[in-house]
Write a protein that holds these residues in place. Structure first.
Motif, mmCIF file in Angstrom:
data_model
loop_
_atom_site.group_PDB
_atom_site.id
_atom_site.type_symbol
_atom_site.label_atom_id
_atom_site.label_comp_id
_atom_site.label_asym_id
_atom_site.label_seq_id
_atom_site.Cartn_x
_atom_site.Cartn_y
_atom_site.Cartn_z
ATOM 1 N N GLU A 174 0.975 -1.052 0.077
ATOM 2 C CA GLU A 174 -0.057 0.131 -0.099
ATOM 3 C C GLU A 174 0.823 1.248 -0.070
ATOM 4 O O GLU A 174 1.657 1.513 0.654
ATOM 5 N N ILE A 175 0.483 2.229 -0.714
ATOM 6 C CA ILE A 175 0.984 3.567 -0.535
ATOM 7 C C ILE A 175 -0.153 4.555 -0.336
ATOM 8 O O ILE A 175 -1.408 4.675 -0.713
ATOM 9 N N GLY B 158 -4.122 -3.528 -9.417
ATOM 10 C CA GLY B 158 -4.662 -2.978 -8.054
ATOM 11 C C GLY B 158 -5.712 -2.170 -7.919
ATOM 12 O O GLY B 158 -6.533 -2.204 -8.761
ATOM 13 N N GLU B 159 -6.128 -1.255 -6.662
ATOM 14 C CA GLU B 159 -7.036 -0.365 -6.529
ATOM 15 C C GLU B 159 -6.601 0.789 -5.915
ATOM 16 O O GLU B 159 -5.567 0.950 -5.552
ATOM 17 N N VAL B 160 -7.595 1.827 -5.771
ATOM 18 C CA VAL B 160 -7.439 2.927 -5.059
ATOM 19 C C VAL B 160 -8.497 3.327 -4.413
ATOM 20 O O VAL B 160 -9.765 2.984 -4.785
ATOM 21 N N PHE B 161 -8.631 3.832 -3.125
ATOM 22 C CA PHE B 161 -9.919 4.082 -2.442
ATOM 23 C C PHE B 161 -9.308 5.364 -1.458
ATOM 24 O O PHE B 161 -8.401 5.634 -1.179
ATOM 25 N N THR C 61 -5.379 5.661 -0.691
ATOM 26 C CA THR C 61 -4.621 4.627 -0.581
ATOM 27 C C THR C 61 -4.636 3.718 -1.935
ATOM 28 O O THR C 61 -5.596 3.504 -2.434
ATOM 29 N N ILE C 62 -3.388 3.528 -2.446
ATOM 30 C CA ILE C 62 -3.092 2.787 -3.537
ATOM 31 C C ILE C 62 -2.789 1.410 -3.048
ATOM 32 O O ILE C 62 -1.753 1.251 -2.265
ATOM 33 N N ARG C 63 -3.419 0.266 -3.424
ATOM 34 C CA ARG C 63 -2.984 -1.000 -3.106
ATOM 35 C C ARG C 63 -2.560 -1.751 -4.173
ATOM 36 O O ARG C 63 -3.383 -1.984 -5.177
#
Length: 416
Positions: free
Chosen positions: A339-340, A391-394, A407-409
């Protein structure tokens, strides 16, 4: 009026194999074979509530009737539109003076839409008195129910066709918009090359002047300038690659992005993004704080990840007040994900913002704290890059003025 039972069966057979308008026409046409009908009609109401009726199908004295429209007030049809099933066995014109004296009997049933609201009626009138009122009412009810079903089916077909036509129009407009955007992106990417070339040329000139006097590197200010020039070159090269990709996507009219993936240390991409946006943060007296796990590695396109992470950092700075801080963290999430996280203490996001944050061209309800502009594309690009990497971002926020955490996962790979 007497009812021929065989004729009733014949009416059922003659209308069983047809649907829609064809059924309605067949019904009013063959009804005279069952009973001595002088007038049969299927109407739809006009107005809300209906004050007039328009016959969409009618049969009069053995022939297809001409279209008629009439006021409901003072007619037996008014009671049917009020929801009653009405049977007048005889002396129709005495009870309803507006009706012709030659018409003696009446039987009508309401026709309802899918919400069970009366929208029309089915009625038969005769010059003879009714002698079998229950049988006549039963026949009219049965075929009235069938007429009601057909009217509702026709309405559904019309709604479906209208929806299809509307979707086709929207699709055509969307295609035109996408083609236009592809052309615009192509022009923008092409036109970005000229100022970018000028920036690189100026940086090269400054580097050449410094190289002419190597002893100058001992000066702290000069060393800082050299480091800045190296950053300009690295950023320019990265931007040039992105422009090439943008031009290629525009040429292909593609909404997808291409990736050149390698095994990279996530820390390097994050540090590059922080370095690029450090001057922006400094201009607003915002501290960029980082806590990075240098053991995390991902398979990714470094340029794209720097772009995505940079957009999150830029967004955090944009909506943070002067003198606050933005924190950037990298961490493992379980064994297979990284995660970033970019967190700020800024204006926060509403529930509506959170639902629309990653949609293209959607701007947040809050306004940037330094008067900056917003295109509504930054977070959409982040999502595109994250998803292209599997990935995903939320986004998370407790509300207005309570800060935001993005958060970028991404899938992580073994660091060994």
């Amino acid at each position: 009026m007497e009812i021929d039972r065989d004729a009733v069966y014949s009416l059922a057979v003659s209308t069983a194999g047809v649907i829609g308008n064809e059924f309605l026409v067949a019904l009013v046409h063959h009804l005279h074979e069952v009973m001595p009908v002088s007038l049969a009609l299927i109407t739809l109401g006009l107005g809300r509530p209906p004050s007039r009726a328009r016959a969409i199908f009618s049969w009069r004295d053995g022939e297809k009737g001409v279209p008629i429209e009439y006021d409901l007030e003072g007619t037996p049809c008014k009671l049917v539109y009020d929801g009653q099933t009405l049977v007048v066995p005889d002396q129709l014109s005495i009870r309803f003076p507006k009706e012709s004296e030659r018409l003696r009997s009446y039987c009508g049933v309401p026709l309802r839409d899918r919400s069970r609201e009366v929208v029309g009626h089915f009625a038969v009138l005769s010059e003879e008195a009714l002698t079998e009122t229950e049988r006549v009412e039963g026949i009219v009810r049965i075929f009235g129910r069938r007429a009601e079903s057909e009217l509702n089916r026709i309405a559904q077909d019309e709604e479906r066709n209208e929806l299809i036509a509307r979707l086709e129009k929207q699709y055509a407009v969307s295609n035109q918009r996408n083609n236009f955007m592809s052309k615009v992106l192509g022009m923008v990417a092409h036109d970005l090359r000229s100022p970018l070339s000028a920036i690189v040329a100026r940086a090269d000139l400054m580097q050449a002047l410094i190289d002419a006097d190597r002893s100058a590197y001992d000066d702290k200010t000069t060393r800082s300038l050299v480091k800045s020039l190296e950053s300009v070159h690295a950023s320019s090269e990265r931007m040039n690659r992105m422009i090439e990709n943008l031009l290629e996507a525009a040429r292909k009219e593609s909404t997808e992005i291409s990736l050149t993936t390698t095994n990279i240390a996530l820390t390097r991409a994050v540090e590059s993004a922080i370095q690029i946006h450090q001057p922006y943060a400094s201009a607003k007296s915002i501290d960029l704080i980082s806590h990075l796990d240098d053991q995390i590695r991902v398979k990714g396109d470094e340029d794209r990840l720097v772009e995505a992470i940079g957009n999150l950092i830029s967004n955090a700075i944009k909506y943070s007040p002067v003198g606050s801080e933005v924190t950037v963290v990298t961490r493992r999430e379980g064994e297979r994900q990284a995660e970033i996280v970019v967190a700020d203490l800024g204006l926060g996001m509403t529930a509506e913002d959170l639902g629309n944050a990653f949609k293209p061209f959607h701007t947040l309800s809050a306004r940037p704290t330094g008067g900056e502009t917003s295109t509504g594309l930054g977070l959409a690009i982040v999502r595109t890059v994250a998803e292209a990497h599997g990935g995903e971002v939320f986004a998370e926020s407790k509300g207005r003025d309570k800060g935001t955490t993005m958060t970028i996962r991404l899938p992580a790979i073994d660091s060994t």
